[in-house]
Design a protein around this motif. Structure first.
Motif, PDB file in Angstrom:
ATOM      1  N   TYR A  43     -65.230  -0.969   8.224  1.00 30.67           N
ATOM      2  CA  TYR A  43     -64.360  -1.118   7.056  1.00 30.67           C
ATOM      3  C   TYR A  43     -62.952  -0.715   7.440  1.00 30.67           C
ATOM      4  CZ  TYR A  43     -62.395  -0.877   2.460  1.00 30.67           C
ATOM      5  OH  TYR A  43     -61.602  -1.106   1.367  1.00 30.67           O
ATOM      6  N   PRO A  44     -61.959  -1.566   7.263  1.00 25.28           N
ATOM      7  CA  PRO A  44     -62.073  -2.926   6.746  1.00 25.28           C
ATOM      8  C   PRO A  44     -62.679  -3.861   7.771  1.00 25.28           C
ATOM      9  CG  PRO A  44     -59.785  -2.448   7.339  1.00 25.28           C
ATOM     10  CD  PRO A  44     -60.596  -1.219   7.612  1.00 25.28           C
ATOM     11  N   PRO A  45     -63.245  -4.943   7.424  1.00 21.19           N
ATOM     12  CA  PRO A  45     -63.274  -5.611   6.122  1.00 21.19           C
ATOM     13  C   PRO A  45     -64.468  -5.230   5.258  1.00 21.19           C
ATOM     14  CG  PRO A  45     -64.138  -7.107   7.755  1.00 21.19           C
ATOM     15  CD  PRO A  45     -63.744  -5.835   8.485  1.00 21.19           C
ATOM     16  N   GLY A  46     -65.454  -4.497   5.786  1.00 26.77           N
ATOM     17  CA  GLY A  46     -66.601  -4.113   4.983  1.00 26.77           C
ATOM     18  C   GLY A  46     -67.746  -5.106   5.041  1.00 26.77           C
ATOM     19  N   VAL A  47     -67.766  -5.936   6.057  1.00 27.57           N
ATOM     20  CA  VAL A  47     -68.829  -6.928   6.237  1.00 27.57           C
ATOM     21  C   VAL A  47     -69.738  -6.456   7.373  1.00 27.57           C
ATOM     22  CG1 VAL A  47     -69.315  -9.329   6.844  1.00 27.57           C
ATOM     23  CG2 VAL A  47     -67.294  -8.770   5.465  1.00 27.57           C
ATOM     24  N   PRO A  48     -71.056  -6.413   7.156  1.00 23.16           N
ATOM     25  CA  PRO A  48     -71.960  -5.974   8.228  1.00 23.16           C
ATOM     26  C   PRO A  48     -71.832  -6.848   9.471  1.00 23.16           C
ATOM     27  CG  PRO A  48     -73.135  -6.110   6.143  1.00 23.16           C
ATOM     28  CD  PRO A  48     -71.786  -6.728   5.922  1.00 23.16           C
ATOM     29  N   VAL A  49     -71.788  -6.206  10.621  1.00 20.60           N
ATOM     30  CA  VAL A  49     -71.724  -6.921  11.900  1.00 20.60           C
ATOM     31  C   VAL A  49     -73.100  -6.909  12.553  1.00 20.60           C
ATOM     32  CG1 VAL A  49     -70.708  -6.898  14.216  1.00 20.60           C
ATOM     33  CG2 VAL A  49     -69.277  -6.443  12.215  1.00 20.60           C
ATOM     34  N   VAL A  50     -73.806  -5.797  12.428  1.00 23.28           N
ATOM     35  CA  VAL A  50     -75.160  -5.662  12.961  1.00 23.28           C
ATOM     36  C   VAL A  50     -76.058  -5.182  11.833  1.00 23.28           C
ATOM     37  CG1 VAL A  50     -76.638  -4.453  14.604  1.00 23.28           C
ATOM     38  CG2 VAL A  50     -74.338  -5.105  15.274  1.00 23.28           C
ATOM     39  N   ALA A  51     -77.215  -5.830  11.698  1.00 30.43           N
ATOM     40  CA  ALA A  51     -78.197  -5.430  10.700  1.00 30.43           C
ATOM     41  C   ALA A  51     -79.451  -4.926  11.419  1.00 30.43           C
ATOM     42  CB  ALA A  51     -78.545  -6.611   9.800  1.00 30.43           C
ATOM     43  N   PRO A  52     -80.242  -4.103  10.748  1.00 28.89           N
ATOM     44  CA  PRO A  52     -81.491  -3.648  11.363  1.00 28.89           C
ATOM     45  C   PRO A  52     -82.343  -4.845  11.804  1.00 28.89           C
ATOM     46  CG  PRO A  52     -81.072  -2.421   9.362  1.00 28.89           C
ATOM     47  CD  PRO A  52     -80.059  -3.535   9.413  1.00 28.89           C
ATOM     48  N   GLY A  53     -82.899  -4.726  12.994  1.00 22.00           N
ATOM     49  CA  GLY A  53     -83.750  -5.783  13.528  1.00 22.00           C
ATOM     50  C   GLY A  53     -83.044  -6.739  14.461  1.00 22.00           C
ATOM     51  N   GLU A  54     -81.713  -6.682  14.523  1.00 21.81           N
ATOM     52  CA  GLU A  54     -80.954  -7.575  15.397  1.00 21.81           C
ATOM     53  C   GLU A  54     -80.751  -6.946  16.773  1.00 21.81           C
ATOM     54  OE1 GLU A  54     -78.363 -10.130  12.211  1.00 21.81           O
ATOM     55  OE2 GLU A  54     -77.406  -8.378  13.093  1.00 21.81           O
ATOM     56  N   VAL A  55     -80.727  -7.789  17.792  1.00 25.15           N
ATOM     57  CA  VAL A  55     -80.499  -7.327  19.158  1.00 25.15           C
ATOM     58  C   VAL A  55     -79.007  -7.064  19.343  1.00 25.15           C
ATOM     59  CG1 VAL A  55     -80.710  -7.894  21.601  1.00 25.15           C
ATOM     60  CG2 VAL A  55     -82.495  -8.612  20.011  1.00 25.15           C
ATOM     61  N   ILE A  56     -78.676  -5.894  19.837  1.00 25.74           N
ATOM     62  CA  ILE A  56     -77.279  -5.490  20.040  1.00 25.74           C
ATOM     63  C   ILE A  56     -76.781  -6.086  21.355  1.00 25.74           C
ATOM     64  CG2 ILE A  56     -75.726  -3.519  20.373  1.00 25.74           C
ATOM     65  CD1 ILE A  56     -77.872  -1.875  18.771  1.00 25.74           C
ATOM     66  N   THR A  57     -75.655  -6.785  21.300  1.00 28.06           N
ATOM     67  CA  THR A  57     -75.065  -7.373  22.504  1.00 28.06           C
ATOM     68  C   THR A  57     -73.860  -6.541  22.946  1.00 28.06           C
ATOM     69  OG1 THR A  57     -73.532  -8.803  21.286  1.00 28.06           O
ATOM     70  CG2 THR A  57     -75.739  -9.697  21.756  1.00 28.06           C
ATOM     71  N   ALA A  58     -73.467  -6.708  24.198  1.00 24.70           N
ATOM     72  CA  ALA A  58     -72.289  -5.998  24.717  1.00 24.70           C
ATOM     73  C   ALA A  58     -71.045  -6.422  23.953  1.00 24.70           C
ATOM     74  CB  ALA A  58     -72.131  -6.278  26.208  1.00 24.70           C
ATOM     75  N   GLU A  59     -70.949  -7.706  23.623  1.00 25.31           N
ATOM     76  CA  GLU A  59     -69.778  -8.223  22.906  1.00 25.31           C
ATOM     77  C   GLU A  59     -69.641  -7.568  21.529  1.00 25.31           C
ATOM     78  OE1 GLU A  59     -67.776 -12.561  22.087  1.00 25.31           O
ATOM     79  OE2 GLU A  59     -69.955 -12.430  22.033  1.00 25.31           O
ATOM     80  N   VAL A  60     -70.733  -7.462  20.812  1.00 24.98           N
ATOM     81  CA  VAL A  60     -70.710  -6.855  19.481  1.00 24.98           C
ATOM     82  C   VAL A  60     -70.407  -5.358  19.580  1.00 24.98           C
ATOM     83  CG1 VAL A  60     -72.212  -6.193  17.552  1.00 24.98           C
ATOM     84  CG2 VAL A  60     -72.100  -8.555  18.307  1.00 24.98           C
ATOM     85  N   LEU A  61     -71.019  -4.685  20.528  1.00 28.21           N
ATOM     86  CA  LEU A  61     -70.765  -3.261  20.695  1.00 28.21           C
ATOM     87  C   LEU A  61     -69.294  -3.003  21.038  1.00 28.21           C
ATOM     88  CD1 LEU A  61     -72.024  -0.463  20.620  1.00 28.21           C
ATOM     89  CD2 LEU A  61     -72.527  -0.720  23.045  1.00 28.21           C
ATOM     90  N   ASP A  62     -68.728  -3.817  21.923  1.00 25.71           N
ATOM     91  CA  ASP A  62     -67.305  -3.684  22.262  1.00 25.71           C
ATOM     92  C   ASP A  62     -66.426  -3.874  21.030  1.00 25.71           C
ATOM     93  OD1 ASP A  62     -67.919  -3.208  24.915  1.00 25.71           O
ATOM     94  OD2 ASP A  62     -67.437  -5.245  25.577  1.00 25.71           O
ATOM     95  N   TYR A  63     -66.756  -4.880  20.211  1.00 27.14           N
ATOM     96  CA  TYR A  63     -65.991  -5.140  18.988  1.00 27.14           C
ATOM     97  C   TYR A  63     -66.049  -3.929  18.047  1.00 27.14           C
ATOM     98  CZ  TYR A  63     -65.015  -6.891  14.314  1.00 27.14           C
ATOM     99  OH  TYR A  63     -64.520  -7.035  13.042  1.00 27.14           O
ATOM    100  N   LEU A  64     -67.248  -3.411  17.831  1.00 28.63           N
ATOM    101  CA  LEU A  64     -67.410  -2.271  16.925  1.00 28.63           C
ATOM    102  C   LEU A  64     -66.682  -1.034  17.437  1.00 28.63           C
ATOM    103  CD1 LEU A  64     -71.173  -2.704  15.997  1.00 28.63           C
ATOM    104  CD2 LEU A  64     -69.200  -3.127  14.509  1.00 28.63           C
ATOM    105  N   ARG A  65     -66.826  -0.743  18.716  1.00 28.67           N
ATOM    106  CA  ARG A  65     -66.180   0.449  19.280  1.00 28.67           C
ATOM    107  C   ARG A  65     -64.661   0.301  19.296  1.00 28.67           C
ATOM    108  NH1 ARG A  65     -69.248   2.943  24.229  1.00 28.67           N
ATOM    109  NH2 ARG A  65     -68.536   4.884  23.304  1.00 28.67           N
ATOM    110  N   SER A  66     -64.176  -0.913  19.498  1.00 31.37           N
ATOM    111  CA  SER A  66     -62.734  -1.162  19.427  1.00 31.37           C
ATOM    112  C   SER A  66     -62.223  -0.892  18.012  1.00 31.37           C
ATOM    113  CB  SER A  66     -62.430  -2.612  19.830  1.00 31.37           C
ATOM    114  OG  SER A  66     -61.077  -2.909  19.616  1.00 31.37           O
TER     115      SER A  66
END
Length: 91
Positions: A43-66
């Motif tokens: 947040y912002p924007p407040g939209v889920p990027v990863v939901a329970p049950g989804e496989v975590i990718t390096a790209e998504v983790l980098d985005y979240l940590r950034s």
């Protein structure tokens, strides 16, 4: 105009099973390729990027940590600093 980049994560486990099933906190670097047991919603924007049950990718983790590094709040995560991530195993 080029198409926007859309990333679809693999749903490996039902969300309910991932959220309520056995889980562990692992260092973020070890979460890549694992199944999320929590929601990560910057947040912002407040939209889920990863939901329970989804496989975590390096790209998504980098985005979240950034996002965290730039002051985003991380709703839903057990560790809002994303130094660790709550994950479960594949069935």
């Amino acid at each position: 105009m080029p198409e926007p980049h859309v990333l679809e994560l693999e749903q490996a486990v039902l969300p309910r099973d991932a959220f309520f099933g056995p889980a562990e906190q692992v260092p973020a670097e070890r979460a890549v390729g694992r199944v999320a047991a929590e929601m990560s919603c910057p947040y912002p924007p407040g939209v889920p990027v990863v939901a329970p049950g989804e496989v975590i990718t390096a790209e998504v983790l980098d985005y979240l940590r950034s996002g965290v590094a730039h002051g985003f709040l991380m709703a839903g995560a057990a560790d809002p600093a994303l130094e660790t991530v709550r994950v479960t195993g594949r069935p």
